[in-house]
Design a protein around this motif. Structure first.
Motif, PDB file in Angstrom:
ATOM      1  N   ARG A   1     -87.161  44.166 -31.256  1.00 32.96           N
ATOM      2  CA  ARG A   1     -88.432  43.978 -31.940  1.00 32.96           C
ATOM      3  C   ARG A   1     -88.597  44.972 -33.069  1.00 32.96           C
ATOM      4  N   GLN A   2     -89.211  44.493 -34.119  1.00 30.97           N
ATOM      5  CA  GLN A   2     -89.490  45.350 -35.259  1.00 30.97           C
ATOM      6  C   GLN A   2     -90.718  44.813 -35.967  1.00 30.97           C
ATOM      7  N   GLN A   3     -91.630  45.716 -36.332  1.00 32.03           N
ATOM      8  CA  GLN A   3     -92.839  45.279 -36.999  1.00 32.03           C
ATOM      9  C   GLN A   3     -92.636  45.193 -38.499  1.00 32.03           C
ATOM     10  N   ALA A   4     -93.421  44.310 -39.134  1.00 35.20           N
ATOM     11  CA  ALA A   4     -93.414  44.193 -40.584  1.00 35.20           C
ATOM     12  C   ALA A   4     -94.760  44.643 -41.118  1.00 35.20           C
ATOM     13  N   ALA A   5     -94.751  45.342 -42.258  1.00 36.51           N
ATOM     14  CA  ALA A   5     -96.005  45.828 -42.832  1.00 36.51           C
ATOM     15  C   ALA A   5     -96.896  44.671 -43.238  1.00 36.51           C
ATOM     16  N   SER A   6     -98.183  44.757 -42.879  1.00 43.35           N
ATOM     17  CA  SER A   6     -99.138  43.706 -43.221  1.00 43.35           C
ATOM     18  C   SER A   6    -100.543  44.282 -43.196  1.00 43.35           C
ATOM     19  N   PRO A   7    -101.050  44.814 -44.323  1.00 45.15           N
ATOM     20  CA  PRO A   7    -102.385  45.406 -44.349  1.00 45.15           C
ATOM     21  C   PRO A   7    -103.451  44.444 -43.865  1.00 45.15           C
ATOM     22  N   GLU A   8    -104.461  44.987 -43.178  1.00 46.96           N
ATOM     23  CA  GLU A   8    -105.609  44.241 -42.680  1.00 46.96           C
ATOM     24  C   GLU A   8    -105.240  43.171 -41.660  1.00 46.96           C
TER      25      GLU A   8
ATOM     26  N   TYR B   1     -92.143  40.979 -37.223  1.00 46.00           N
ATOM     27  CA  TYR B   1     -93.419  40.278 -37.111  1.00 46.00           C
ATOM     28  C   TYR B   1     -94.563  41.063 -37.707  1.00 46.00           C
ATOM     29  N   SER B   2     -95.618  40.337 -38.049  1.00 48.77           N
ATOM     30  CA  SER B   2     -96.879  40.916 -38.491  1.00 48.77           C
ATOM     31  C   SER B   2     -97.931  40.539 -37.453  1.00 48.77           C
ATOM     32  N   ARG B   3     -99.190  40.573 -37.818  1.00 48.92           N
ATOM     33  CA  ARG B   3    -100.233  40.231 -36.853  1.00 48.92           C
ATOM     34  C   ARG B   3    -100.245  38.728 -36.561  1.00 48.92           C
ATOM     35  N   PHE B   4     -99.755  37.916 -37.501  1.00 44.59           N
ATOM     36  CA  PHE B   4     -99.855  36.466 -37.327  1.00 44.59           C
ATOM     37  C   PHE B   4     -98.536  35.718 -37.487  1.00 44.59           C
TER      38      PHE B   4
ATOM     39  N   ALA C   1    -112.169  30.960 -31.656  1.00 42.16           N
ATOM     40  CA  ALA C   1    -111.070  31.588 -30.935  1.00 42.16           C
ATOM     41  C   ALA C   1    -109.803  31.526 -31.779  1.00 42.16           C
ATOM     42  N   GLY C   2    -108.898  32.468 -31.537  1.00 41.18           N
ATOM     43  CA  GLY C   2    -107.653  32.507 -32.288  1.00 41.18           C
ATOM     44  C   GLY C   2    -106.621  33.368 -31.593  1.00 41.18           C
ATOM     45  N   CYS C   3    -105.473  33.547 -32.244  1.00 48.94           N
ATOM     46  CA  CYS C   3    -104.345  34.217 -31.602  1.00 48.94           C
ATOM     47  C   CYS C   3    -103.682  35.212 -32.555  1.00 48.94           C
ATOM     48  N   VAL C   4    -103.073  36.250 -31.977  1.00 46.07           N
ATOM     49  CA  VAL C   4    -102.347  37.264 -32.746  1.00 46.07           C
ATOM     50  C   VAL C   4    -101.125  37.730 -31.965  1.00 46.07           C
ATOM     51  N   PHE C   5    -100.195  38.350 -32.691  1.00 46.06           N
ATOM     52  CA  PHE C   5     -99.141  39.131 -32.043  1.00 46.06           C
ATOM     53  C   PHE C   5     -99.735  40.515 -31.817  1.00 46.06           C
ATOM     54  N   HIS C   6    -100.241  40.735 -30.612  1.00 48.75           N
ATOM     55  CA  HIS C   6    -101.098  41.884 -30.362  1.00 48.75           C
ATOM     56  C   HIS C   6    -100.359  43.213 -30.300  1.00 48.75           C
TER      57      HIS C   6
END
Length: 300
Positions: free
Chosen positions: A2-9, A24-27, A171-176
């Protein structure tokens, strides 16, 4: 992997795909899994197929329905590896339902592209955290069947942004597990200055790279207690039109006296900036679906 990607806000943004990683980002997420299938005859290897499997998933900030594309890439076939048929089963836990549209009966060789549709169900004020499990089977008549399975990035759906009986947001979903970045404080000059001053010393709470993000405190009573400890309601401003500003924010678990004295601070700022700050914090929570105890960074 796993590795995160930059995504402001926390807004949805295209993420890159890289072999052997889940970025991944938040979405949005892209996971590329290197795969190898060995062809066995009477327990002995007689061939091999190598290929990559690419998953691209886009979650919806205001919907419990979303989709994922899956591509089994062009395979390199060695020895007696022709004619290996691919099967894929997809499951997601909790209240999530996966509808598998990946093609059936295809053989490894040319790339194979398919799709999975998802739908989650969450009650008012509730959340559901889970992930997708992919189970692959590989068969060829007269040869030993094989397979493997794995999971990709976990996700969470919620329906928590309510106020009384009035729906504020669907309602909605995110990569938390992705930690979003709040940037909207940067245009409030006096508040931004206070944040920079506090982040520069002590534990650098909330500053990207510090290893110490802020965490949302959703209980309004606790948030008020946090604020009253550092900005007592009866204190007199040094001038008209000024308001006490605190960092870390009162609406975080780091607010009040919950971090050492050298890691927190206050400043007198114009009331209009203070008024704008509260709305921007709440807007950020909604935009990135930041729930109670969720981590986030503050960039100014």
């Amino acid at each position: 992997m796993r590795q995160q990607a930059a995504s402001p806000e926390g807004r949805a943004a295209a993420v890159p795909c890289q072999r052997g990683k889940a970025i991944y980002s938040r979405f949005e997420s892209c996971t590329v899994v290197p795969a190898e299938v060995n062809v066995l005859k009477n327990g002995r290897p007689v061939g091999k197929a190598t290929f990559d499997i690419t998953h691209k998933m886009t979650l919806k900030r205001k919907s419990l329905k979303w989709s994922e594309s899956i591509k089994v890439g062009k395979a390199r076939l060695v020895g007696n590896a022709r004619g290996i048929k691919v099967g894929l089963a997809v499951k997601c836990g909790g209240k999530c339902k996966a509808t598998n549209k990946f093609p059936r009966g295809r053989s490894l060789g040319p790339a194979i592209s398919g799709k999975v549709n998802y739908q989650d169900k969450v009650a008012k004020h509730k959340k559901d955290s889970t992930s997708s499990k992919y189970t692959y089977t590989f068969t060829k008549a007269g040869y030993t069947p094989g397979g493997f399975n794995y999971r990709t990035v976990p996700f969470r759906c919620d329906d928590t942004f309510w106020s009384g009986s009035t729906l504020l947001m669907k309602a909605g979903c995110v990569f938390h597990t992705y930690i979003p970045v709040m940037t909207t404080m940067s245009t409030l000059p006096d508040i931004a200055k206070n944040i920079r001053n506090v982040q520069a010393g002590g534990g650098h709470y909330g500053r990207i790279g510090s290893g110490k993000p802020l965490h949302r405190e959703a209980d309004k009573a606790i948030a008020k207690k946090n604020r009253d400890k550092v900005c007592p309601p009866r204190q007199t401003p040094p001038g008209p039109g000024l308001s006490c500003d605190e960092y870390p924010f009162a609406s975080t678990r780091e607010g009040g006296h919950n971090v050492p004295a050298n890691s927190r601070g206050t400043a007198w700022v114009p009331e209009d900036q203070q008024d704008a700050q509260g709305g921007r914090i709440q807007g950020f929570h909604k935009q990135a679906r930041v729930l109670n105890r969720d981590a986030y960074w503050v960039k100014v």
